[in-house]
Write an enzyme that holds these catalytic residues in place. Structure first.
Site, PDB file in Angstrom:
ATOM      1  NE  ARG A   1      33.182  40.779  43.260  1.00 49.43           N
ATOM      2  CZ  ARG A   1      33.677  41.205  42.207  1.00 49.43           C
ATOM      3  NH1 ARG A   1      33.324  40.990  40.989  1.00 49.43           N
ATOM      4  NH2 ARG A   1      34.727  42.102  42.213  1.00 49.43           N
TER       5      ARG A   1
ATOM      6  CE  LYS B   1      40.356  37.221  52.212  1.00 52.22           C
ATOM      7  NZ  LYS B   1      40.007  35.800  52.618  1.00 52.22           N
TER       8      LYS B   1
ATOM      9  NE  ARG C   1      37.077  39.798  37.637  1.00 45.21           N
ATOM     10  CZ  ARG C   1      37.323  39.323  38.722  1.00 45.21           C
ATOM     11  NH1 ARG C   1      38.267  38.823  39.297  1.00 45.21           N
ATOM     12  NH2 ARG C   1      35.981  39.309  39.640  1.00 45.21           N
TER      13      ARG C   1
ATOM     14  NE  ARG D   1      40.254  43.521  40.107  1.00 48.95           N
ATOM     15  CZ  ARG D   1      39.697  43.350  41.321  1.00 48.95           C
ATOM     16  NH1 ARG D   1      40.537  43.155  42.278  1.00 48.95           N
ATOM     17  NH2 ARG D   1      38.509  42.876  41.526  1.00 48.95           N
TER      18      ARG D   1
ATOM     19  NE  ARG E   1      33.051  30.847  51.348  1.00 53.02           N
ATOM     20  CZ  ARG E   1      33.970  31.803  51.184  1.00 53.02           C
ATOM     21  NH1 ARG E   1      33.806  32.887  51.744  1.00 53.02           N
ATOM     22  NH2 ARG E   1      34.973  31.550  50.430  1.00 53.02           N
TER      23      ARG E   1
END
Ligand SMILES: [Zn+2]
Length: 214
Positions: free
Chosen positions: A171, A13, A160, A127, A88
């Site tokens: 998530r 995004k 992370r 990542r 949201r």
């Protein structure tokens, strides 16, 4: 051009928002940013919002909507904006419609970047982030030249702690459950465009531009 950008974490995004902002010359309104700004400048709404945040509570819709509304009334939003991170919920979407109607404008499109859950998990799990400069890499799609070492500054790369398959999966599920009613809301209004976010990032952007018809 008055736009909303929707997409799960890891859908790319940020990259697409930057492209849209440049091409259509509209401000990028990230709710995270305007919240931080209101809190830092101790505006009435910022002070109120902080009371909830400090208690670990969700900021009520009326405060969130008021902060966004203030921002949309600034001069640089006159010709358009790109909203990111808001609304949201369907309740917030209704409040936004009302605010825009009062301003005698309306949304052009809601751009929804769609990426399969499995792909999002793969992107997040691979990542790697530099401890020193924060640069991000991906072991498969954007690997550093030397494994575990940052190309930019030579710092050590790490993963992370919350980028595990399980937490990422959770998530994304939370995001999907939260966002589906919103997607349906804008689909019913006939302004939703869904973009295949699993393509090359340039192709994703081309599809957005095509969908916006300008
Ligand atoms: Zn680095």
């Amino acid at each position: 051009m008055r736009l909303i950008l929707l997409g799960p974490p890891g859908a790319g995004k940020g990259t697409q928002a930057a492209g849209i902002v440049e091409k259509y010359n509209v401000p990028h309104i990230s709710t995270g940013d305007i919240f931080r700004k209101n809190i830092k400048e101790k505006t009435d709404l910022g002070v109120k919002a902080k009371e909830y945040i400090d208690k670990g509570l969700l900021v009520p819709d009326e405060i969130v909507v008021a902060i966004v509304k203030d921002r949309l009334e600034e001069a640089d939003c006159k010709e358009g904006f790109l909203l990111d991170g808001f609304p949201r919920t369907v309740n917030q979407a209704g409040a936004l419609d009302e605010a825009l109607t009062n301003m005698e404008v309306s949304l052009n499109k809601v751009v929804n970047i769609n990426v399969d859950k499995e792909v999002l998990v793969g992107r997040a799990v691979g990542r790697r982030i530099c401890k020193e400069c924060g640069a991000t890499f991906h072991i498969e799609f954007n690997p550093s030249k030397e494994e575990g070492v940052c190309d930019k500054c030579g710092g050590a790369l790490y993963q992370r702690a919350d980028d595990t398959a399980e937490t990422v999966s959770k998530r994304i599920e939370v995001y999907i459950n939260e966002t589906q009613p919103l997607i349906d809301y804008y689909k019913d209004k006939g302004i939703l465009v869904t973009i295949d976010g699993q393509q090359d990032i340039n192709k994703v952007f081309d599809d957005i531009v095509k969908a916006l018809g300008a």
